[in-house]
Design an enzyme around this catalytic site. Structure first.
Site, PDB file in Angstrom:
ATOM      1  N   ASP A 126      44.894  39.836  48.581  1.00 42.83           N
ATOM      2  CA  ASP A 126      45.176  38.408  48.747  1.00 42.83           C
ATOM      3  C   ASP A 126      45.310  38.038  50.225  1.00 42.83           C
ATOM      4  OD1 ASP A 126      45.618  35.846  47.897  1.00 42.83           O
ATOM      5  OD2 ASP A 126      47.701  36.166  47.272  1.00 42.83           O
ATOM      6  N   HIS A 145      36.808  35.714  53.327  1.00 41.53           N
ATOM      7  CA  HIS A 145      36.294  36.574  52.244  1.00 41.53           C
ATOM      8  C   HIS A 145      35.311  37.594  52.809  1.00 41.53           C
ATOM      9  CE1 HIS A 145      38.375  34.147  49.414  1.00 41.53           C
ATOM     10  NE2 HIS A 145      37.591  33.093  49.498  1.00 41.53           N
ATOM     11  N   LEU A 188      35.648  59.448  43.038  1.00 43.08           N
ATOM     12  CA  LEU A 188      36.643  58.366  42.998  1.00 43.08           C
ATOM     13  C   LEU A 188      36.119  57.315  42.035  1.00 43.08           C
ATOM     14  CD1 LEU A 188      38.976  56.493  44.209  1.00 43.08           C
ATOM     15  CD2 LEU A 188      37.270  55.733  45.874  1.00 43.08           C
TER      16      LEU A 188
HETATM   17  C1  IPE Z   1      45.124  36.791  42.973  1.00 43.46           C
HETATM   18  O1  IPE Z   1      45.146  35.987  44.108  1.00 43.46           O
HETATM   19  C2  IPE Z   1      43.722  37.058  42.556  1.00 43.46           C
HETATM   20  C3  IPE Z   1      42.967  37.918  43.436  1.00 43.46           C
HETATM   21  C4  IPE Z   1      43.402  38.534  44.494  1.00 43.46           C
HETATM   22  C5  IPE Z   1      41.586  38.089  43.077  1.00 43.46           C
HETATM   23  P1  IPE Z   1      45.295  34.408  44.010  1.00 43.46           P
HETATM   24  O2  IPE Z   1      45.288  33.893  45.393  1.00 43.46           O
HETATM   25  O3  IPE Z   1      44.273  33.862  43.088  1.00 43.46           O
HETATM   26  O4  IPE Z   1      46.722  34.269  43.313  1.00 43.46           O
HETATM   27  P2  IPE Z   1      47.808  33.124  43.404  1.00 43.46           P
HETATM   28  O5  IPE Z   1      47.106  31.839  43.109  1.00 43.46           O
HETATM   29  O6  IPE Z   1      48.373  33.148  44.789  1.00 43.46           O
HETATM   30  O7  IPE Z   1      48.827  33.498  42.390  1.00 43.46           O
HETATM   31  C1  IPE Z   2      42.083  36.571  47.971  1.00 41.68           C
HETATM   32  O1  IPE Z   2      42.262  35.679  49.009  1.00 41.68           O
HETATM   33  C2  IPE Z   2      40.666  36.581  47.454  1.00 41.68           C
HETATM   34  C3  IPE Z   2      40.495  35.908  46.150  1.00 41.68           C
HETATM   35  C4  IPE Z   2      41.446  35.436  45.398  1.00 41.68           C
HETATM   36  C5  IPE Z   2      39.130  35.768  45.682  1.00 41.68           C
HETATM   37  P1  IPE Z   2      42.536  34.158  48.761  1.00 41.68           P
HETATM   38  O2  IPE Z   2      41.240  33.434  48.722  1.00 41.68           O
HETATM   39  O3  IPE Z   2      43.416  33.943  47.590  1.00 41.68           O
HETATM   40  O4  IPE Z   2      43.302  33.754  50.098  1.00 41.68           O
HETATM   41  P2  IPE Z   2      44.606  32.878  50.221  1.00 41.68           P
HETATM   42  O5  IPE Z   2      45.618  33.469  49.321  1.00 41.68           O
HETATM   43  O6  IPE Z   2      44.228  31.490  49.825  1.00 41.68           O
HETATM   44  O7  IPE Z   2      44.972  32.980  51.666  1.00 41.68           O
HETATM   45 MG    MG Z   3      45.428  33.901  47.337  1.00 39.50          MG
END
Ligand code: IPE
Ligand code: IPE
Ligand code: MG
Length: 263
Positions: free
Chosen positions: A29, A46, A140
Site C-alpha cells: 500500500d 504504481h 518460491l
Molecule cells: C489494499 O489497499 C489493497 C491493495 C494493496 C491491493 P487499499 O489502498 O485498496 O486499501 P484501503 O482502501 O486503504 O483500505
Molecule cells: C497500493 O497503493 C496499490 C493498490 C491498491 C493497487 P494505493 O494505490 O492504494 O496507494 P495509496 O494508498 O492511495 O497511497
Molecule cells: Mg491504498
C-alpha cells in the site's frame, strides 16, 4: 545493486536462516501517496511499486522463503477511477510478460487468487501463460491476489461446500476447519506466518481474513515504492524477535520449536 544475502550474511544481519517465516504475505500500500507527495500522478507510484515487487520477489527467493503472497488489486479497487484501473491492468500485464523469463530462471512458481474472470481478457491470458509455464517450479511460490476479496473467497467456499452436501458427498457434521481451508483459493498453501502492510494503515482491507488467524503482523510507515531489501530484513528480524504462542503458554525455545512444528 541487489543485495544477495546468503545464509551466512543473513546471520550477520541478525536473522536466523533456520527460523524464517515459511509464508510472507504483503499488503502493498501507499503507491498513490508516494507519487502525489512528489507531485506526480498516482500511476507513477504504481510503476515504482512494480520495482519493489521485483526486488522483494527476488530477495525472497534468495533467502529461501517458500511462499510469498502479494495483494496487488482488491475487489474494492474496481471502484477507483477508470484511468487508474486501466493503467494498473496495463502494468500488471507488462510485469507478467517481462518477468516470465526471470521467474523460470529463478525457479519461481506463480499462482493467482481472486475473481480472475473480472480482469481484462489480455491480462487473463498473460496470467494463464505465466501460471502454466511456471507450474513445475519449486523455489518460491508467489501468489498474486487480483480482484481479490477475502469475504468473497469465503462465500465461494461456502457455495462449494453446500454443493458437496447437496450431492450427498459430505454431511454437515463433517465440515471442519480443514474442509473450509481446502475450499479457499489458497488451498494447499500454508497460512501466512508474517503479514506486512506498508504505508502505515492499520487494517486488513479484506485480505486473507481466514488465513491470518495467527499471523504475526508488521506495519510500517514506509510507502510501498520505498519498501526494499533493508526494510524487508527488518521485518524478518522483528518477526524472529516475537514469541508466537498460538493461544498456549510457552516456556522456552524448545516449546517454541514444538509449536512451530505443530502449526
Ligand atoms: C489494499 O489497499 C489493497 C491493495 C494493496 C491491493 P487499499 O489502498 O485498496 O486499501 P484501503 O482502501 O486503504 O483500505
Ligand atoms: C497500493 O497503493 C496499490 C493498490 C491498491 C493497487 P494505493 O494505490 O492504494 O496507494 P495509496 O494508498 O492511495 O497511497
Ligand atoms: Mg491504498
Amino acid at each position: 545493486m541487489m543485495v544477495k544475502p546468503s545464509c551466512a550474511s543473513l546471520s550477520i544481519q541478525g536473522i536466523d536462516p533456520a527460523r524464517l517465516p515459511r509464508h510472507v504475505a504483503i499488503i502493498m500500500d501507499g503507491n498513490g501517496r508516494w507519487a502525489q507527495g512528489r507531485g506526480f500522478e498516482r500511476i507513477y507510484g504504481h510503476r515504482r511499486g512494480k520495482d519493489s515487487v521485483k526486488a522483494i520477489v527476488e530477495m525472497s527467493r534468495e533467502i529461501g522463503i517458500q511462499y510469498l503472497s502479494l495483494y496487488a488489486f482488491s475487489e474494492e479497487n474496481w471502484g477507483r477511477p477508470a484511468a487508474e484501473v486501466k493503467a494498473l491492468m496495463r502494468l500488471l500485464k507488462r510485469y507478467l510478460t517481462t518477468e516470465l523469463d526471470r521467474m523460470m530462471k529463478n525457479d519461481v512458481r506463480l499462482l493467482v487468487i481472486g475473481n480472475v474472470k473480472k480482469l481484462p481478457a489480455d491480462v487473463q491470458k498473460a496470467l494463464k501463460v505465466s501460471v502454466e509455464t511456471t507450474r513445475r517450479n519449486k523455489g518460491l511460490t508467489v501468489t498474486l491476489a487480483l480482484s481479490y476479496s477475502a469475504r468473497e473467497e469465503i462465500a465461494a467456499a461456502v457455495r462449494t461446500i453446500a454443493k458437496q452436501v447437496e450431492r450427498g458427498e459430505l454431511v454437515p457434521e463433517e465440515i471442519s476447519e480443514a474442509t473450509i481451508a481446502q475450499s479457499l483459493g489458497t488451498a494447499g498453501i500454508p497460512d501466512p506466518d508474517l503479514l506486512i502492510r506498508t504505508s502505515g494503515e492499520v487494517r486488513l482491507s479484506n485480505f486473507l481474513l481466514w488465513q491470518v488467524a495467527y499471523t504475526e503482523i508488521y506495519i510500517t510507515e514506509t510507502l510501498w515504492p520505498d519498501f526494499r531489501e533493508a526494510e524487508f530484513l527488518e521485518a524478518l528480524r522483528q518477526f524472529q524477535a516475537r514469541e508466537r504462542r498460538f493461544g498456549r503458554v510457552v516456556d522456552g525455545r524448545a516449546d517454541q520449536a514444538r509449536l512451530r512444528a505443530a502449526n
